[in-house]
Every structure is written in C-alpha cells, then in structure tokens.
Design a protein around this motif. Structure first.
Motif, short mmCIF file in Angstrom:
data_model
loop_
_atom_site.label_atom_id
_atom_site.label_comp_id
_atom_site.label_asym_id
_atom_site.label_seq_id
_atom_site.Cartn_x
_atom_site.Cartn_y
_atom_site.Cartn_z
N VAL A 116 0.84 -1.20 0.00
CA VAL A 116 0.00 0.00 0.00
C VAL A 116 0.87 1.25 0.00
O VAL A 116 0.60 2.22 -0.72
CB VAL A 116 -0.97 0.01 1.20
CG1 VAL A 116 -1.79 1.30 1.22
CG2 VAL A 116 -1.90 -1.19 1.15
N ALA A 117 1.94 1.24 0.78
CA ALA A 117 2.84 2.40 0.83
C ALA A 117 3.54 2.60 -0.52
O ALA A 117 3.72 3.75 -0.97
CB ALA A 117 3.87 2.22 1.94
N TYR A 118 3.93 1.51 -1.17
CA TYR A 118 4.53 1.63 -2.50
C TYR A 118 3.52 2.22 -3.48
O TYR A 118 3.86 3.12 -4.27
CB TYR A 118 4.98 0.25 -2.99
CG TYR A 118 5.63 0.28 -4.36
CD1 TYR A 118 7.02 0.26 -4.50
CD2 TYR A 118 4.86 0.33 -5.52
CE1 TYR A 118 7.61 0.29 -5.75
CE2 TYR A 118 5.44 0.36 -6.77
CZ TYR A 118 6.81 0.34 -6.89
OH TYR A 118 7.38 0.39 -8.14
N CYS A 119 2.29 1.75 -3.43
CA CYS A 119 1.24 2.29 -4.31
C CYS A 119 1.04 3.77 -4.06
O CYS A 119 0.89 4.56 -5.01
CB CYS A 119 -0.07 1.54 -4.10
SG CYS A 119 -0.07 -0.16 -4.71
N GLU A 120 1.04 4.17 -2.80
CA GLU A 120 0.90 5.60 -2.49
C GLU A 120 2.09 6.38 -3.03
O GLU A 120 1.93 7.50 -3.52
CB GLU A 120 0.76 5.79 -0.98
CG GLU A 120 1.14 7.16 -0.44
CD GLU A 120 0.45 8.34 -1.13
OE1 GLU A 120 1.00 9.45 -1.05
OE2 GLU A 120 -0.63 8.16 -1.75
N GLY A 121 3.28 5.79 -2.95
CA GLY A 121 4.45 6.46 -3.52
C GLY A 121 4.30 6.68 -5.01
O GLY A 121 4.61 7.76 -5.53
N PHE A 122 3.82 5.67 -5.72
CA PHE A 122 3.61 5.82 -7.15
C PHE A 122 2.54 6.86 -7.45
O PHE A 122 2.68 7.67 -8.38
CB PHE A 122 3.20 4.48 -7.77
CG PHE A 122 2.71 4.63 -9.19
CD1 PHE A 122 3.59 4.93 -10.21
CD2 PHE A 122 1.36 4.50 -9.49
CE1 PHE A 122 3.14 5.09 -11.52
CE2 PHE A 122 0.90 4.65 -10.79
CZ PHE A 122 1.79 4.95 -11.81
N GLU A 123 1.47 6.86 -6.69
CA GLU A 123 0.40 7.83 -6.92
C GLU A 123 0.87 9.26 -6.65
O GLU A 123 0.45 10.19 -7.35
CB GLU A 123 -0.82 7.49 -6.05
CG GLU A 123 -1.53 6.22 -6.47
CD GLU A 123 -2.07 6.29 -7.89
OE1 GLU A 123 -2.71 7.30 -8.24
OE2 GLU A 123 -1.86 5.33 -8.66
N VAL A 185 7.32 7.60 3.80
CA VAL A 185 8.39 8.33 3.12
C VAL A 185 9.43 7.35 2.56
O VAL A 185 9.90 7.50 1.42
CB VAL A 185 9.05 9.35 4.06
CG1 VAL A 185 10.32 9.92 3.45
CG2 VAL A 185 8.07 10.47 4.38
N TRP A 186 9.79 6.34 3.36
CA TRP A 186 10.75 5.35 2.88
C TRP A 186 10.22 4.64 1.64
O TRP A 186 10.94 4.46 0.64
CB TRP A 186 11.05 4.32 3.97
CG TRP A 186 11.85 3.16 3.44
CD1 TRP A 186 13.20 3.11 3.25
CD2 TRP A 186 11.34 1.90 2.99
NE1 TRP A 186 13.56 1.89 2.71
CE2 TRP A 186 12.44 1.14 2.54
CE3 TRP A 186 10.06 1.35 2.93
CZ2 TRP A 186 12.30 -0.16 2.04
CZ3 TRP A 186 9.90 0.07 2.41
CH2 TRP A 186 11.01 -0.67 1.98
N ALA A 187 8.95 4.24 1.66
CA ALA A 187 8.36 3.54 0.52
C ALA A 187 8.26 4.44 -0.70
O ALA A 187 8.42 3.98 -1.84
CB ALA A 187 6.98 3.00 0.90
N PHE A 188 8.01 5.72 -0.49
CA PHE A 188 7.97 6.67 -1.59
C PHE A 188 9.34 6.74 -2.27
O PHE A 188 9.44 6.67 -3.50
CB PHE A 188 7.56 8.05 -1.07
CG PHE A 188 7.85 9.18 -2.01
CD1 PHE A 188 7.13 9.33 -3.18
CD2 PHE A 188 8.85 10.10 -1.73
CE1 PHE A 188 7.39 10.37 -4.06
CE2 PHE A 188 9.12 11.14 -2.59
CZ PHE A 188 8.39 11.28 -3.76
N ILE A 189 10.40 6.86 -1.48
CA ILE A 189 11.75 6.92 -2.03
C ILE A 189 12.08 5.62 -2.75
O ILE A 189 12.68 5.62 -3.84
CB ILE A 189 12.77 7.23 -0.92
CG1 ILE A 189 12.52 8.63 -0.34
CG2 ILE A 189 14.20 7.11 -1.43
CD1 ILE A 189 13.31 8.94 0.91
#
Length: 268
Positions: A116-123, A185-189
């Motif tokens: 979910v955090a990775y998906c939010e990073g992509f979005e 934040v980590w998953a976004f990066i």
C-alpha cells in the motif's frame, strides 16, 4: 471521480510523436510503467478493500472507481506499447519482464503495508507528473501528434483526480503516527528509485536504437537534447515531489492544474 473509456486509435501514431524525439522516447519509456504497475495497483487495492470495515464505505466506493480507472490506463498503454514493438522497438519487452516480475514478487513476498505504501508512492509521483505535463512542457508538446498528447493528458489528469485514494487507504489501515509517516516516506523513495531505474533503462534502449542510424554529430546533438530534457523535468518534478516528504502532506488539498478539468470533460 468517474470511469472514462476513451477510444484512442494508435494505428497512425509515430514512435517520434513529438518534434523532439528524445521527449517522445522519454514518455514512450514511461508508457511501460502503467502496462505493469496498474494491474498490481488493482490487486493491492482489492486487498485493501477486503480489509476495510463498513466505517470506510466511502473509501471502498472510491477504490472501485480507482481500480476501474487503472484498468483503462493499462489497456490504453498496452495498445500503445504494441505499436512501438511493431515499429522497431521489440527489445522493450526484454526490459519489461524483470520489471513485471518485481510486482509479482511484491505481491507474493511483501507485507500489505509495503504494498500500500509503494502504491501511495507511485500515486504521489503520478500527481506530480500530471502537474509537470500540464504546466511545464508546452514547448515540447507544440506540434506533437494529438492522439499521443491526449493519451498522456487523459491518463495524468485521472492520476491527479484519484490522487488521494491510496493515501487515504494507507492512513485508514496503518494510521498517521510517526512510524506510519517514516514508513510512507521510505516507501515513496523506494518507489521513485525502482520506477526511475526501470524507465531510465527503457529510455536508454529506445534512444540507443535511434542513435544507431545517426552520424556522430547527430548523436551528440541527441545526447545534448536528452540532457536538457532530463534537467527540465527533474527540476519541475523535484519542487513538487519534495512536498511528499512533509509529515503534513495531504494530496487531497492539491489544486488541479489549469486544463485538467476541461480535458477530462472531453472524455465524459
């Protein structure tokens, strides 16, 4: 938010659909991302929907629309990419396979929090990319094939339209405390690096194919144009993406770029 089904016809679009071919190839490389990330997003958000209680009914309904939009994005970009394969860039597919396999691995081996955090990073990347495309790239779009421009404007305007669905899903499942913030934040990066590494490889391949038939002078000019483009997009993206690092980041408060609403109205 609503589901739209544009009837794009890519039969006559050229790989170099914009006057600056390195610009076109940059977005041609980006086109491989939705072909593989959108099915992954849908699977992750279906898991999220199953986890959410009835108190999140509005979010569950938004996830339904989100997923249907993402299916359309995948469908259109797959069709666009098939055109590129046929016109001399079939080697893209070899670079897409490990990228596609990464998402299968994420689903099989990573936690729901990570996915979910990775998906939010992509979005978050997608909404920033939409702002850049609508606000910063007029010079590159002048004289471009309208069908390709419309594909990207439609896609990126919808990315901006549903920009807070994954954010709200992450918040609903994992909260908004310090750990949730730092993990987001980590998953976004992580997502930025993962997606950026893939698109850079595909762009290098596409430009490499083009440069095989160039003279040394033409090749140098092509490399210089690519550097100028990269610097422009990086600068325009950076000032938007840095906001994602804030503990007060809330995509729902972002204002759509001029032209987004009118563009989406054209497609229903």
């Amino acid at each position: 938010m609503k589901v739209r089904q544009p009837g794009f016809d890519f039969a006559s679009i050229r790989p170099h659909w914009a006057p600056v071919r390195e610009f076109a190839q940059s977005y041609n490389a980006f086109s491989t991302v939705p072909a593989h990330i959108e099915p992954y997003l849908v699977k992750v958000m279906m898991r999220v929907k199953d986890e959410l209680g009835e108190e999140h009914q509005a979010l569950r309904e938004n996830i339904e629309i989100f997923n249907k939009q993402e299916v359309q994005h995948c469908k259109q970009h797959v069709a666009f990419n098939k055109m590129l394969y046929k016109l001399g860039y079939a080697g893209m597919q070899d670079l897409e396979k490990p990228y596609r396999d990464d998402y299968a691995s994420f689903l099989a081996n990573r936690s729901l929090r990570f996915n979910v955090a990775y998906c939010e990073g992509f979005e978050a990347m997608g909404s920033a990319a939409g702002q850049v495309f609508f606000e910063e790239l007029e010079d590159y779009l002048e004289g471009a094939d309208q069908e390709a421009v419309d594909l990207w404007k439609w896609h990126l305007a919808e990315e901006f339209e549903h920009r807070e669905v994954c954010f709200q899903a992450y918040k609903a499942l994992f909260g908004s405390g310090p750990f949730a913030y730092f993990y987001r934040v980590w998953a976004f990066i992580f997502a930025v690096k993962h997606i950026g590494t893939h698109t850079a490889r595909v762009a290098a391949y596409l430009n490499g194919v083009d440069r095989e038939s160039m003279t040394p002078e033409e090749r140098e000019r092509s490399i210089e144009r690519q550097k100028t483009l990269k610097a422009k997009i990086s600068k325009a993206s950076r000032k938007r993406l840095l906001k994602v690092l804030s503990p007060f980041y809330n995509p729902g408060k972002m204002i759509p770029s001029p032209g987004m609403a009118a563009l989406l109205a054209r497609f229903g």
